[in-house]
Design a protein around this motif. Structure first.
Motif, PDB file in Angstrom:
ATOM      1  N   ASP A 108       1.063  -1.223  -0.193  1.00 49.99           N
ATOM      2  CA  ASP A 108      -0.163  -0.183  -0.078  1.00 49.99           C
ATOM      3  C   ASP A 108       0.819   1.203   0.299  1.00 49.99           C
ATOM      4  O   ASP A 108       0.571   2.053  -0.652  1.00 49.99           O
ATOM      5  CB  ASP A 108      -0.946   0.193   0.851  1.00 49.99           C
ATOM      6  CG  ASP A 108      -2.046  -0.612   1.123  1.00 49.99           C
ATOM      7  OD1 ASP A 108      -3.019  -1.441  -0.176  1.00 49.99           O
ATOM      8  OD2 ASP A 108      -2.784  -1.833   2.087  1.00 49.99           O
ATOM      9  N   ALA A 134      -4.985   7.065  11.724  1.00 49.01           N
ATOM     10  CA  ALA A 134      -3.960   6.029  11.884  1.00 49.01           C
ATOM     11  C   ALA A 134      -4.515   5.056  11.935  1.00 49.01           C
ATOM     12  O   ALA A 134      -3.855   3.746  13.030  1.00 49.01           O
ATOM     13  CB  ALA A 134      -3.839   6.855  13.223  1.00 49.01           C
ATOM     14  N   GLY A 135      -5.295   4.028  11.584  1.00 45.42           N
ATOM     15  CA  GLY A 135      -5.680   3.024  11.354  1.00 45.42           C
ATOM     16  C   GLY A 135      -4.768   1.575  10.050  1.00 45.42           C
ATOM     17  O   GLY A 135      -3.418   2.394   9.837  1.00 45.42           O
ATOM     18  N   GLY A 136      -5.087   0.932   9.553  1.00 50.17           N
ATOM     19  CA  GLY A 136      -4.485  -0.174   8.877  1.00 50.17           C
ATOM     20  C   GLY A 136      -4.153   1.290   7.262  1.00 50.17           C
ATOM     21  O   GLY A 136      -2.562   0.689   7.280  1.00 50.17           O
ATOM     22  N   ALA A 138      -3.692   4.055   6.606  1.00 49.48           N
ATOM     23  CA  ALA A 138      -2.505   5.140   7.759  1.00 49.48           C
ATOM     24  C   ALA A 138      -1.193   4.245   7.844  1.00 49.48           C
ATOM     25  O   ALA A 138      -0.021   4.704   7.839  1.00 49.48           O
ATOM     26  CB  ALA A 138      -2.465   6.093   8.754  1.00 49.48           C
ATOM     27  N   ASN A 157      -5.576  11.846  14.653  1.00 48.22           N
ATOM     28  CA  ASN A 157      -6.543  10.288  14.380  1.00 48.22           C
ATOM     29  C   ASN A 157      -8.363  10.716  15.092  1.00 48.22           C
ATOM     30  O   ASN A 157      -7.629  11.529  16.424  1.00 48.22           O
ATOM     31  CB  ASN A 157      -6.319   9.578  14.976  1.00 48.22           C
ATOM     32  CG  ASN A 157      -6.849   8.044  14.117  1.00 48.22           C
ATOM     33  OD1 ASN A 157      -7.446   8.425  13.338  1.00 48.22           O
ATOM     34  ND2 ASN A 157      -7.196   7.477  15.584  1.00 48.22           N
ATOM     35  N   ARG A 158      -8.792  10.796  14.698  1.00 47.45           N
ATOM     36  CA  ARG A 158     -10.180  10.381  15.541  1.00 47.45           C
ATOM     37  C   ARG A 158      -9.978  10.202  17.487  1.00 47.45           C
ATOM     38  O   ARG A 158     -10.024  11.118  18.274  1.00 47.45           O
ATOM     39  CB  ARG A 158     -11.094  10.317  15.546  1.00 47.45           C
ATOM     40  CG  ARG A 158     -13.096   9.973  16.334  1.00 47.45           C
ATOM     41  CD  ARG A 158     -14.087   9.539  15.239  1.00 47.45           C
ATOM     42  NE  ARG A 158     -13.312   7.826  15.444  1.00 47.45           N
ATOM     43  CZ  ARG A 158     -14.612   7.104  14.752  1.00 47.45           C
ATOM     44  NH1 ARG A 158     -15.427   7.734  14.521  1.00 47.45           N
ATOM     45  NH2 ARG A 158     -13.871   5.804  14.583  1.00 47.45           N
ATOM     46  N   TRP A 180      -7.455  15.925  16.485  1.00 38.33           N
ATOM     47  CA  TRP A 180      -8.323  16.216  15.842  1.00 38.33           C
ATOM     48  C   TRP A 180      -8.959  18.095  16.337  1.00 38.33           C
ATOM     49  O   TRP A 180      -9.153  18.970  15.191  1.00 38.33           O
ATOM     50  CB  TRP A 180      -9.304  15.199  16.233  1.00 38.33           C
ATOM     51  CG  TRP A 180      -9.951  15.302  14.345  1.00 38.33           C
ATOM     52  CD1 TRP A 180     -11.150  16.545  14.313  1.00 38.33           C
ATOM     53  CD2 TRP A 180      -9.826  14.824  13.132  1.00 38.33           C
ATOM     54  NE1 TRP A 180     -11.827  16.097  12.696  1.00 38.33           N
ATOM     55  CE2 TRP A 180     -11.112  15.163  12.591  1.00 38.33           C
ATOM     56  CE3 TRP A 180      -8.788  14.177  13.256  1.00 38.33           C
ATOM     57  CZ2 TRP A 180     -10.964  14.364  11.312  1.00 38.33           C
ATOM     58  CZ3 TRP A 180      -8.894  13.341  11.945  1.00 38.33           C
ATOM     59  CH2 TRP A 180     -10.038  13.654  10.916  1.00 38.33           C
ATOM     60  N   ALA A 195      -6.847   9.086   5.372  1.00 34.11           N
ATOM     61  CA  ALA A 195      -6.755   7.932   5.125  1.00 34.11           C
ATOM     62  C   ALA A 195      -7.721   6.773   5.790  1.00 34.11           C
ATOM     63  O   ALA A 195      -7.036   5.879   7.011  1.00 34.11           O
ATOM     64  CB  ALA A 195      -5.402   7.638   5.447  1.00 34.11           C
ATOM     65  N   THR A 196      -9.208   8.578   6.396  1.00 32.52           N
ATOM     66  CA  THR A 196     -10.614   7.858   7.095  1.00 32.52           C
ATOM     67  C   THR A 196     -10.865   7.059   6.810  1.00 32.52           C
ATOM     68  O   THR A 196     -11.102   6.864   5.604  1.00 32.52           O
ATOM     69  CB  THR A 196     -10.801   8.272   8.606  1.00 32.52           C
ATOM     70  OG1 THR A 196     -11.979   9.246   7.362  1.00 32.52           O
ATOM     71  CG2 THR A 196      -9.726  10.173   8.767  1.00 32.52           C
ATOM     72  N   SER A 197     -12.029   6.589   7.279  1.00 32.71           N
ATOM     73  CA  SER A 197     -12.775   5.136   6.406  1.00 32.71           C
ATOM     74  C   SER A 197     -14.549   6.342   6.631  1.00 32.71           C
ATOM     75  O   SER A 197     -14.920   5.274   6.440  1.00 32.71           O
ATOM     76  CB  SER A 197     -13.351   4.200   6.907  1.00 32.71           C
ATOM     77  OG  SER A 197     -12.974   4.009   8.310  1.00 32.71           O
ATOM     78  N   LEU A 201     -18.414   4.934   4.579  1.00 31.79           N
ATOM     79  CA  LEU A 201     -19.181   5.141   5.596  1.00 31.79           C
ATOM     80  C   LEU A 201     -19.974   6.217   5.716  1.00 31.79           C
ATOM     81  O   LEU A 201     -20.996   5.737   6.321  1.00 31.79           O
ATOM     82  CB  LEU A 201     -18.493   4.855   7.781  1.00 31.79           C
ATOM     83  CG  LEU A 201     -17.314   3.091   7.541  1.00 31.79           C
ATOM     84  CD1 LEU A 201     -16.904   3.981   8.498  1.00 31.79           C
ATOM     85  CD2 LEU A 201     -18.210   2.726   7.497  1.00 31.79           C
ATOM     86  N   GLN A 203     -19.894   8.908   6.564  1.00 26.71           N
ATOM     87  CA  GLN A 203     -19.861   9.519   7.775  1.00 26.71           C
ATOM     88  C   GLN A 203     -19.217  11.270   7.408  1.00 26.71           C
ATOM     89  O   GLN A 203     -18.185  11.295   7.133  1.00 26.71           O
ATOM     90  CB  GLN A 203     -18.767   9.233   9.443  1.00 26.71           C
ATOM     91  CG  GLN A 203     -20.003   8.347   9.664  1.00 26.71           C
ATOM     92  CD  GLN A 203     -19.472   7.133  10.265  1.00 26.71           C
ATOM     93  OE1 GLN A 203     -17.983   7.649  10.460  1.00 26.71           O
ATOM     94  NE2 GLN A 203     -19.671   5.839  10.781  1.00 26.71           N
ATOM     95  N   TYR A 223     -11.545   5.555  -3.414  1.00 24.35           N
ATOM     96  CA  TYR A 223     -11.714   6.247  -4.485  1.00 24.35           C
ATOM     97  C   TYR A 223     -13.372   5.585  -4.739  1.00 24.35           C
ATOM     98  O   TYR A 223     -13.948   5.151  -3.806  1.00 24.35           O
ATOM     99  CB  TYR A 223     -11.080   5.259  -5.431  1.00 24.35           C
ATOM    100  CG  TYR A 223     -11.526   3.574  -6.151  1.00 24.35           C
ATOM    101  CD1 TYR A 223     -10.114   2.975  -5.085  1.00 24.35           C
ATOM    102  CD2 TYR A 223     -12.227   3.041  -6.142  1.00 24.35           C
ATOM    103  CE1 TYR A 223     -10.023   2.085  -4.069  1.00 24.35           C
ATOM    104  CE2 TYR A 223     -12.193   1.697  -6.273  1.00 24.35           C
ATOM    105  CZ  TYR A 223     -10.884   0.838  -5.113  1.00 24.35           C
ATOM    106  OH  TYR A 223     -11.016  -0.321  -5.370  1.00 24.35           O
ATOM    107  N   LEU A 249      -4.252   2.336  -6.012  1.00 21.56           N
ATOM    108  CA  LEU A 249      -5.208   0.528  -6.281  1.00 21.56           C
ATOM    109  C   LEU A 249      -4.378   0.128  -7.182  1.00 21.56           C
ATOM    110  O   LEU A 249      -3.461  -1.004  -6.772  1.00 21.56           O
ATOM    111  CB  LEU A 249      -6.288   0.536  -6.242  1.00 21.56           C
ATOM    112  CG  LEU A 249      -7.131   0.015  -6.302  1.00 21.56           C
ATOM    113  CD1 LEU A 249      -6.820  -1.219  -5.281  1.00 21.56           C
ATOM    114  CD2 LEU A 249      -8.769  -0.138  -7.015  1.00 21.56           C
ATOM    115  N   GLN A 252      -0.189  -0.698  -6.231  1.00 19.71           N
ATOM    116  CA  GLN A 252       0.169  -1.424  -5.082  1.00 19.71           C
ATOM    117  C   GLN A 252      -0.314  -2.873  -5.249  1.00 19.71           C
ATOM    118  O   GLN A 252       0.119  -3.692  -5.246  1.00 19.71           O
ATOM    119  CB  GLN A 252      -1.091  -1.356  -3.951  1.00 19.71           C
ATOM    120  CG  GLN A 252      -2.241  -0.707  -4.338  1.00 19.71           C
ATOM    121  CD  GLN A 252      -3.471  -2.627  -4.041  1.00 19.71           C
ATOM    122  OE1 GLN A 252      -2.604  -3.320  -3.336  1.00 19.71           O
ATOM    123  NE2 GLN A 252      -3.814  -2.895  -4.712  1.00 19.71           N
TER     124      GLN A 252
END
Ligand code: NAP
Length: 278
Positions: A108, A134-136, A138, A157-158, A180, A195-197, A201, A203, A223, A249, A252
């Protein structure tokens, strides 16, 4: 045959959900371009059965890509792990060695850096970067951004503790965590990597316009529909460019293809075709 085995050239991408995945189309186009016959399918595996499903598939296949939410589980089940996978703590590529051992890799970060520097005209050397999330994903890109020579990597990050833990793991003074709620006081950045979801989602992700100026590149790792809200924000804030993660995408995937087939395909024709179909 690849890897010196007489197994059929079978590949898959695992995720949950996965029906939206472009990976089968990308790998089939790479195979056609390189004259390599391969079968590549999408497999929907819920978390409870991912490990068993992946082991069953890889018992007589060459490799698999791994998407949400299985990247940490893919890393855990492997017998050997690349440096990039170890740093990220997750894997988006599994390769079956000729002796049956499973190798984990993470492409990635290299995919993002290649798309930014070679397609989006965003040189990273000396760049001031804001990483949102700061998830996977990130974790997968942070080290590669530092390796590419960014001057500063600010991670927000949240959940503040997760950003602080990532900065601690990075272990360099160029990386710092911020809250934040302090985003409005950080000034502008050369590059903002979303790099958040939140977008995927559906949101809201309220961001102050002051983070961007006429030099800023805004880049969403997602994307399609999931990227639209951040891209709209970046344009409204005056960024010089707003990019989605389609190029990442494809890049990678090309790095995974190179691991499996020993040859990196040309990515521009595949990127152009997918972009035209968006
Ligand atoms: P993940 O591990 O589940 O992490 C999700 C991140 O988003 C966490 O930092 C989480 O913060 C944050 N988040 C979720 N909802 C939020 C909200 N409403 N407001 C603010 N932050 C929120 O997911 P991931 O693997 O990192 O994936 C993130 C995105 O990257 C996904 O959209 C994925 O599709 C994309 N991606 C794209 C590529 C590509 O090749 N283009 C590759 C990998 C990933 P907390 O820690 O507070 O929960």
């Amino acid at each position: 045959m690849p890897h010196g085995t007489d197994l059929p050239a079978r590949y898959a991408v695992f995720g949950h959900p996965i029906s939206h995945s472009l990976s089968p189309a990308i790998h089939r186009l790479f195979g056609a371009q390189c004259g390599i016959a391969l079968e590549y399918v999408a497999i929907d595996a819920p978390p409870v059965s991912f490990e068993a499903d992946a082991r069953r598939f890889l018992a007589d296949a060459h490799g698999a890509n791994v998407s949400l939410p299985h990247k940490a589980a893919a890393f855990a089940l492997a017998d050997e792990r690349s440096a990039a996978a170890i740093r990220a703590g997750s894997a988006n590529v599994l390769t079956r060695r000729p002796d049956g051992r499973l190798a984990a890799d993470n492409t990635d970060g290299s995919g993002l850096v290649r798309d930014l520097t070679e397609r989006q005209q965003c040189p990273l050397q000396g760049c001031r970067v804001l990483l949102l999330g700061a998830g996977g994903a990130a974790r997968g890109v942070a080290w590669e951004l530092l390796d590419a020579g960014v001057a500063e990597l600010t991670i927000v990050n949240r959940t503040a503790d997760t950003a602080a833990a990532l900065v601690g793991a990075l272990g360099v003074t160029r990386a710092r965590a911020r809250y934040w709620q302090d985003l409005a006081e950080l000034g502008s950045f050369d590059l903002i990597v979303h790099a958040t979801s939140a977008g995927v989602l559906g949101q809201p992700l309220p961001l102050p316009h002051g983070l961007a100026d006429a030099q800023t590149v805004g880049y969403d790792l997602s994307y399609g529909h999931g990227a639209q809200s951040f891209l709209r924000w970046a344009r409204a804030a005056g960024a010089r460019a707003a990019c989605d993660g389609l190029g990442m995408l494809v890049e990678q995937a090309a790095d995974a293809f190179a691991l499996w087939h020993g040859r990196r395909p040309a990515t521009d024709p595949v990127y152009a075709r997918l972009r035209a179909e968006q």
